[in-house]
Scaffold this motif. Structure first.
Motif, PDB file in Angstrom:
ATOM      1  N   LEU A   1       0.832  -1.209   0.000  1.00  9.59           N
ATOM      2  CA  LEU A   1       0.000   0.000   0.000  1.00  9.59           C
ATOM      3  C   LEU A   1       0.867   1.260   0.000  1.00  9.59           C
ATOM      4  O   LEU A   1       0.520   2.259  -0.630  1.00  9.59           O
ATOM      5  CB  LEU A   1      -0.927   0.005   1.228  1.00  9.59           C
ATOM      6  N   HIS A   2       1.986   1.197   0.714  1.00 11.09           N
ATOM      7  CA  HIS A   2       2.903   2.347   0.754  1.00 11.09           C
ATOM      8  C   HIS A   2       3.500   2.606  -0.626  1.00 11.09           C
ATOM      9  O   HIS A   2       3.634   3.760  -1.053  1.00 11.09           O
ATOM     10  CB  HIS A   2       4.009   2.086   1.775  1.00 11.09           C
ATOM     11  N   ILE A   3       3.850   1.532  -1.338  1.00 11.31           N
ATOM     12  CA  ILE A   3       4.390   1.680  -2.694  1.00 11.31           C
ATOM     13  C   ILE A   3       3.344   2.299  -3.613  1.00 11.31           C
ATOM     14  O   ILE A   3       3.646   3.182  -4.427  1.00 11.31           O
ATOM     15  CB  ILE A   3       4.873   0.320  -3.232  1.00 11.31           C
ATOM     16  N   ASP A   4       2.093   1.869  -3.469  1.00 10.88           N
ATOM     17  CA  ASP A   4       1.012   2.458  -4.271  1.00 10.88           C
ATOM     18  C   ASP A   4       0.862   3.948  -3.966  1.00 10.88           C
ATOM     19  O   ASP A   4       0.643   4.760  -4.876  1.00 10.88           O
ATOM     20  CB  ASP A   4      -0.310   1.745  -3.983  1.00 10.88           C
ATOM     21  N   GLU A   5       0.989   4.299  -2.688  1.00 10.79           N
ATOM     22  CA  GLU A   5       0.883   5.708  -2.297  1.00 10.79           C
ATOM     23  C   GLU A   5       2.022   6.533  -2.897  1.00 10.79           C
ATOM     24  O   GLU A   5       1.814   7.667  -3.339  1.00 10.79           O
ATOM     25  CB  GLU A   5       0.892   5.830  -0.775  1.00 10.79           C
ATOM     26  N   LEU A   6       3.227   5.963  -2.907  1.00  6.22           N
ATOM     27  CA  LEU A   6       4.370   6.657  -3.506  1.00  6.22           C
ATOM     28  C   LEU A   6       4.129   6.908  -4.992  1.00  6.22           C
ATOM     29  O   LEU A   6       4.423   7.996  -5.507  1.00  6.22           O
ATOM     30  CB  LEU A   6       5.648   5.836  -3.317  1.00  6.22           C
ATOM     31  N   ARG A   7       3.579   5.907  -5.663  1.00  7.50           N
ATOM     32  CA  ARG A   7       3.300   6.072  -7.101  1.00  7.50           C
ATOM     33  C   ARG A   7       2.252   7.164  -7.311  1.00  7.50           C
ATOM     34  O   ARG A   7       2.398   8.024  -8.195  1.00  7.50           O
ATOM     35  CB  ARG A   7       2.813   4.737  -7.675  1.00  7.50           C
ATOM     36  N   ASN A   8       1.189   7.143  -6.509  1.00  8.97           N
ATOM     37  CA  ASN A   8       0.129   8.141  -6.653  1.00  8.97           C
ATOM     38  C   ASN A   8       0.657   9.548  -6.413  1.00  8.97           C
ATOM     39  O   ASN A   8       0.289  10.497  -7.123  1.00  8.97           O
ATOM     40  CB  ASN A   8      -1.015   7.834  -5.692  1.00  8.97           C
ATOM     41  N   ARG A   9       1.532   9.686  -5.410  1.00 10.97           N
ATOM     42  CA  ARG A   9       2.095  10.999  -5.097  1.00 10.97           C
ATOM     43  C   ARG A   9       2.981  11.490  -6.242  1.00 10.97           C
ATOM     44  O   ARG A   9       2.885  12.639  -6.676  1.00 10.97           O
ATOM     45  CB  ARG A   9       2.902  10.924  -3.805  1.00 10.97           C
ATOM     46  N   ALA A  10       3.845  10.607  -6.750  1.00 11.79           N
ATOM     47  CA  ALA A  10       4.742  10.991  -7.846  1.00 11.79           C
ATOM     48  C   ALA A  10       3.947  11.350  -9.096  1.00 11.79           C
ATOM     49  O   ALA A  10       4.248  12.340  -9.776  1.00 11.79           O
ATOM     50  CB  ALA A  10       5.730   9.863  -8.140  1.00 11.79           C
ATOM     51  N   GLU A  11       2.937  10.549  -9.395  1.00 13.80           N
ATOM     52  CA  GLU A  11       2.124  10.818 -10.579  1.00 13.80           C
ATOM     53  C   GLU A  11       1.369  12.133 -10.429  1.00 13.80           C
ATOM     54  O   GLU A  11       1.281  12.921 -11.370  1.00 13.80           O
ATOM     55  CB  GLU A  11       1.141   9.669 -10.798  1.00 13.80           C
ATOM     56  N   GLY A  12       0.842  12.389  -9.242  1.00  9.70           N
ATOM     57  CA  GLY A  12       0.143  13.645  -9.002  1.00  9.70           C
ATOM     58  C   GLY A  12       1.061  14.845  -9.170  1.00  9.70           C
ATOM     59  O   GLY A  12       0.676  15.864  -9.774  1.00  9.70           O
ATOM     60  N   ASN A  13       2.274  14.747  -8.657  1.00 13.07           N
ATOM     61  CA  ASN A  13       3.231  15.837  -8.799  1.00 13.07           C
ATOM     62  C   ASN A  13       3.637  16.030 -10.262  1.00 13.07           C
ATOM     63  O   ASN A  13       3.827  17.164 -10.714  1.00 13.07           O
ATOM     64  CB  ASN A  13       4.468  15.563  -7.943  1.00 13.07           C
ATOM     65  N   ALA A  14       3.757  14.918 -10.987  1.00 15.58           N
ATOM     66  CA  ALA A  14       4.111  15.018 -12.403  1.00 15.58           C
ATOM     67  C   ALA A  14       3.010  15.719 -13.197  1.00 15.58           C
ATOM     68  O   ALA A  14       3.283  16.599 -14.020  1.00 15.58           O
ATOM     69  CB  ALA A  14       4.374  13.625 -12.968  1.00 15.58           C
ATOM     70  N   PHE A  15       1.762  15.346 -12.949  1.00 17.30           N
ATOM     71  CA  PHE A  15       0.660  15.986 -13.658  1.00 17.30           C
ATOM     72  C   PHE A  15       0.534  17.463 -13.280  1.00 17.30           C
ATOM     73  O   PHE A  15       0.168  18.302 -14.113  1.00 17.30           O
ATOM     74  CB  PHE A  15      -0.652  15.255 -13.383  1.00 17.30           C
ATOM     75  N   ALA A  16       0.853  17.776 -12.033  1.00 10.48           N
ATOM     76  CA  ALA A  16       0.812  19.176 -11.610  1.00 10.48           C
ATOM     77  C   ALA A  16       1.857  19.994 -12.363  1.00 10.48           C
ATOM     78  O   ALA A  16       1.593  21.130 -12.781  1.00 10.48           O
ATOM     79  CB  ALA A  16       1.049  19.275 -10.103  1.00 10.48           C
ATOM     80  N   LEU A  17       3.034  19.419 -12.550  1.00 14.28           N
ATOM     81  CA  LEU A  17       4.060  20.115 -13.317  1.00 14.28           C
ATOM     82  C   LEU A  17       3.629  20.306 -14.769  1.00 14.28           C
ATOM     83  O   LEU A  17       3.874  21.365 -15.371  1.00 14.28           O
ATOM     84  CB  LEU A  17       5.373  19.333 -13.259  1.00 14.28           C
ATOM     85  N   LEU A  18       2.977  19.298 -15.342  1.00 12.85           N
ATOM     86  CA  LEU A  18       2.486  19.433 -16.710  1.00 12.85           C
ATOM     87  C   LEU A  18       1.446  20.547 -16.815  1.00 12.85           C
ATOM     88  O   LEU A  18       1.468  21.362 -17.748  1.00 12.85           O
ATOM     89  CB  LEU A  18       1.857  18.119 -17.178  1.00 12.85           C
ATOM     90  N   ALA A  19       0.547  20.573 -15.856  1.00 15.83           N
ATOM     91  CA  ALA A  19      -0.567  21.519 -15.925  1.00 15.83           C
ATOM     92  C   ALA A  19      -0.142  22.947 -15.605  1.00 15.83           C
ATOM     93  O   ALA A  19      -0.607  23.901 -16.247  1.00 15.83           O
ATOM     94  CB  ALA A  19      -1.671  21.079 -14.959  1.00 15.83           C
ATOM     95  N   LEU A  20       0.752  23.105 -14.638  1.00  8.94           N
ATOM     96  CA  LEU A  20       1.060  24.445 -14.132  1.00  8.94           C
ATOM     97  C   LEU A  20       2.320  25.052 -14.725  1.00  8.94           C
ATOM     98  O   LEU A  20       2.448  26.272 -14.789  1.00  8.94           O
ATOM     99  CB  LEU A  20       1.194  24.397 -12.604  1.00  8.94           C
ATOM    100  N   GLN A  21       3.260  24.208 -15.171  1.00  7.13           N
ATOM    101  CA  GLN A  21       4.542  24.729 -15.637  1.00  7.13           C
ATOM    102  C   GLN A  21       4.737  24.596 -17.144  1.00  7.13           C
ATOM    103  O   GLN A  21       5.637  25.219 -17.690  1.00  7.13           O
ATOM    104  CB  GLN A  21       5.691  23.993 -14.917  1.00  7.13           C
ATOM    105  N   ALA A  22       3.925  23.768 -17.795  1.00  6.32           N
ATOM    106  CA  ALA A  22       4.052  23.544 -19.240  1.00  6.32           C
ATOM    107  C   ALA A  22       5.510  23.324 -19.662  1.00  6.32           C
ATOM    108  O   ALA A  22       6.067  24.076 -20.459  1.00  6.32           O
ATOM    109  CB  ALA A  22       3.468  24.727 -20.010  1.00  6.32           C
ATOM    110  N   PRO A  23       6.148  22.281 -19.130  1.00 10.53           N
ATOM    111  CA  PRO A  23       7.560  22.052 -19.429  1.00 10.53           C
ATOM    112  C   PRO A  23       7.780  21.723 -20.903  1.00 10.53           C
ATOM    113  O   PRO A  23       6.890  21.213 -21.582  1.00 10.53           O
ATOM    114  CB  PRO A  23       7.921  20.849 -18.545  1.00 10.53           C
ATOM    115  N   VAL A  24       8.986  22.011 -21.380  1.00  8.11           N
ATOM    116  CA  VAL A  24       9.353  21.720 -22.763  1.00  8.11           C
ATOM    117  C   VAL A  24      10.704  21.003 -22.768  1.00  8.11           C
ATOM    118  O   VAL A  24      11.412  20.959 -21.774  1.00  8.11           O
ATOM    119  CB  VAL A  24       9.438  23.008 -23.619  1.00  8.11           C
ATOM    120  N   ALA A  25      11.047  20.429 -23.944  1.00  5.70           N
ATOM    121  CA  ALA A  25      12.349  19.799 -24.168  1.00  5.70           C
ATOM    122  C   ALA A  25      12.661  18.768 -23.090  1.00  5.70           C
ATOM    123  O   ALA A  25      11.838  17.916 -22.773  1.00  5.70           O
ATOM    124  CB  ALA A  25      13.434  20.862 -24.269  1.00  5.70           C
ATOM    125  N   THR A  26      13.857  18.853 -22.500  1.00 10.67           N
ATOM    126  CA  THR A  26      14.311  17.849 -21.536  1.00 10.67           C
ATOM    127  C   THR A  26      13.376  17.778 -20.334  1.00 10.67           C
ATOM    128  O   THR A  26      13.070  16.685 -19.832  1.00 10.67           O
ATOM    129  CB  THR A  26      15.741  18.156 -21.060  1.00 10.67           C
TER     130      THR A  26
END
Length: 218
Positions: free
Chosen positions: A50-75
């Motif tokens: 369950l802890h591993i699942d929580e880590l994945r959910n947290r990382a995925e949530g942070n990744a989507f937040a970066l996509l939505a709020l920062q609009a990263p490009v290139a690397t």
């Protein structure tokens, strides 16, 4: 502003490396539970998934937040996209460790494996731990050559997996169908665990070079 953004990207990598370490511990404990018919250790692996699942959910949530709020490009965009995919691979590695632990729990107090194949599974467990550890290093310190080494490292796991079929198909196998089925499934769990570790490393090559990772049968 840029420093805060860079800090978030670094934090994302650290979360994935932490997941690598967690799934490495999980497969080590699961292997010990399997080889020693250790019910308490098997239960520990199952509950900690369950802890591993929580880590994945947290990382995925942070990744989507970066996509939505920062609009990263290139690397930076490659880092975020790869993190989303790698999180899925790492969660699956945790699930495979859980499957090994579940087999140990299901057969308890009996041993799942005959003595003659235990050394092979001990070696597969060792290889799996090393792959997870190396994947964590590659995530924390991206380097193309080191990432590509995981492909070669996984060959040892593939060799062990193939050899299990030789053992199980031998006329000398005297342990019956149920034991053969258990050994076949367990060997497949370890082989797939290695494949997912390689998939994580290939995503790091993509981050560094921009080369699309080749698909794996996982």
């Amino acid at each position: 502003m840029r420093e805060a953004y860079k800090s978030k990207l670094d934090g994302l990598a650290d979360e994935l490396a932490t997941m690598c370490e967690a799934v490495g511990v999980a497969i080590r404990k699961a292997t010990d539970a399997l080889l020693n018919a250790d019910l308490a250790l098997a239960e520990e692996v199952i509950s900690e998934d369950l802890h591993i699942d929580e880590l994945r959910n947290r990382a995925e949530g942070n990744a989507f937040a970066l996509l939505a709020l920062q609009a990263p490009v290139a690397t930076d965009l490659r880092v975020v996209v790869s993190a989303i995919h790698a999180g899925g691979d790492l969660e699956r590695m945790g699930d495979l460790a859980l499957h090994v632990a579940s087999a140990a729990r299901r057969r308890h107090p009996a041993y799942v494996l005959p003595d003659e194949v235990k050394p092979y599974f001990a070696e597969m467990g060792k290889e799996a731990c090393q792959l997870a550890h190396k994947a964590a290093e590659v995530i924390r310190h991206p380097e193309v050559n080191k990432a590509r080494e995981l492909d070669a490292d996984d060959d040892a796991m593939d060799d062990l997996h193939r050899h299990m079929f030789t053992v199980l198909m031998s006329p000398d196998w005297t342990h019956g169908v149920a034991a053969a089925v258990d050994a076949t499934l367990l060997a497949r769990f370890y082989e797939r665990y290695g494949d997912h570790a390689v998939a994580v490393a290939r995503r790091m090559v993509y981050v560094i070079t921009g080369e699309m990772p080749s698909p794996l049968e996982v």
